[in-house]
Design a protein around this motif. Structure first.
Motif, PDB file in Angstrom:
ATOM      1  N   PHE A   3       7.699 -19.882 -30.310  1.00 44.51           N
ATOM      2  CA  PHE A   3       7.888 -21.328 -30.344  1.00 44.51           C
ATOM      3  C   PHE A   3       9.358 -21.631 -30.116  1.00 44.51           C
ATOM      4  CE2 PHE A   3       4.310 -20.537 -33.219  1.00 44.51           C
ATOM      5  CZ  PHE A   3       3.349 -21.374 -32.658  1.00 44.51           C
ATOM      6  N   LEU A   5      11.573 -24.156 -31.035  1.00 45.33           N
ATOM      7  CA  LEU A   5      11.651 -25.280 -31.958  1.00 45.33           C
ATOM      8  C   LEU A   5      12.597 -26.371 -31.468  1.00 45.33           C
ATOM      9  CD1 LEU A   5      11.731 -23.317 -35.333  1.00 45.33           C
ATOM     10  CD2 LEU A   5       9.757 -24.341 -34.192  1.00 45.33           C
ATOM     11  N   MET A   8      10.738 -28.975 -29.355  1.00 43.40           N
ATOM     12  CA  MET A   8       9.597 -29.679 -29.943  1.00 43.40           C
ATOM     13  C   MET A   8      10.042 -31.039 -30.489  1.00 43.40           C
ATOM     14  SD  MET A   8       7.770 -26.531 -31.928  1.00 43.40           S
ATOM     15  CE  MET A   8       6.267 -27.375 -32.325  1.00 43.40           C
ATOM     16  N   GLU A  12       5.701 -33.027 -33.546  1.00 43.78           N
ATOM     17  CA  GLU A  12       5.186 -31.666 -33.381  1.00 43.78           C
ATOM     18  C   GLU A  12       5.709 -30.742 -34.485  1.00 43.78           C
ATOM     19  OE1 GLU A  12       4.675 -31.322 -28.541  1.00 43.78           O
ATOM     20  OE2 GLU A  12       6.674 -31.103 -29.414  1.00 43.78           O
ATOM     21  N   LEU A  13       6.967 -30.907 -34.851  1.00 43.13           N
ATOM     22  CA  LEU A  13       7.539 -30.087 -35.921  1.00 43.13           C
ATOM     23  C   LEU A  13       6.865 -30.387 -37.258  1.00 43.13           C
ATOM     24  CD1 LEU A  13      11.314 -30.286 -34.963  1.00 43.13           C
ATOM     25  CD2 LEU A  13       9.866 -28.243 -34.900  1.00 43.13           C
ATOM     26  N   ASP A  15       3.838 -31.651 -37.696  1.00 43.50           N
ATOM     27  CA  ASP A  15       2.470 -31.136 -37.623  1.00 43.50           C
ATOM     28  C   ASP A  15       2.446 -29.634 -37.886  1.00 43.50           C
ATOM     29  OD1 ASP A  15       1.449 -33.645 -37.078  1.00 43.50           O
ATOM     30  OD2 ASP A  15       1.285 -33.304 -34.906  1.00 43.50           O
ATOM     31  N   MET A  16       3.416 -28.936 -37.283  1.00 52.00           N
ATOM     32  CA  MET A  16       3.493 -27.493 -37.478  1.00 52.00           C
ATOM     33  C   MET A  16       3.776 -27.169 -38.939  1.00 52.00           C
ATOM     34  SD  MET A  16       5.924 -24.643 -35.685  1.00 52.00           S
ATOM     35  CE  MET A  16       5.106 -24.740 -34.108  1.00 52.00           C
ATOM     36  N   ARG A  17       4.686 -27.944 -39.555  1.00 57.57           N
ATOM     37  CA  ARG A  17       5.007 -27.706 -40.959  1.00 57.57           C
ATOM     38  C   ARG A  17       3.781 -27.917 -41.837  1.00 57.57           C
ATOM     39  NH1 ARG A  17       9.619 -31.088 -43.834  1.00 57.57           N
ATOM     40  NH2 ARG A  17       8.260 -32.737 -43.119  1.00 57.57           N
ATOM     41  N   LYS A  19       0.615 -27.627 -40.972  1.00 57.56           N
ATOM     42  CA  LYS A  19      -0.307 -26.509 -40.723  1.00 57.56           C
ATOM     43  C   LYS A  19       0.177 -25.245 -41.427  1.00 57.56           C
ATOM     44  CE  LYS A  19      -2.011 -28.135 -36.272  1.00 57.56           C
ATOM     45  NZ  LYS A  19      -2.028 -27.915 -34.823  1.00 57.56           N
ATOM     46  N   LEU A  20       1.478 -25.035 -41.401  1.00 53.66           N
ATOM     47  CA  LEU A  20       2.070 -23.869 -42.052  1.00 53.66           C
ATOM     48  C   LEU A  20       1.886 -23.931 -43.567  1.00 53.66           C
ATOM     49  CD1 LEU A  20       3.614 -21.296 -41.428  1.00 53.66           C
ATOM     50  CD2 LEU A  20       5.730 -22.594 -41.605  1.00 53.66           C
TER      51      LEU A  20
END
Length: 103
Positions: A3, A5, A8, A12-13, A15-17, A19-20
């Motif tokens: 990725f 970063l 992004m 998007e960041l 959303d990724m956080r 999900k993480l």
């Protein structure tokens, strides 16, 4: 998985956080269940159950007997826990004490 970063967007960041965070929580829950299952199996292998060894039996919800009752309507009661019901506050505002409302 690679990725970049820096390329992004903020959405998007975030959303990724999220999900993480969910993945980490799920992983920890799964590992905790595996550890409990392994401990239960080890206890059974020695002729015990885990609650006997840890001294923690499953707690049953307890009911608390009412401590106070409305002077004119005894079906209105309060255990003395949590927020005061309106009728209790009204009686206190009228000059009565909690002792006056005891059952």
């Amino acid at each position: 998985m690679d990725f970049d970063l820096d390329k992004m967007s903020l959405k998007e960041l975030r959303d990724m956080r999220s999900k993480l965070d969910r993945a980490i929580s799920s992983y920890e829950d799964r590992r905790r269940r595996e550890a409990i299952q392994a401990a239960e199996e080890a206890a059974r292998a020695h002729g015990f159950n885990l609650a006997e060894l840890t001294g923690s039996a499953p707690r049953k919800p307890t009911t608390v007997a009412p401590k106070y009752a409305h002077p004119e309507n005894p079906s209105l009661t309060w255990t003395g826990r949590g927020r005061k019901p309106r009728w209790v506050q009204e009686n206190l505002d009228a000059g009565k004490s909690l002792e006056d409302l005891l059952i």
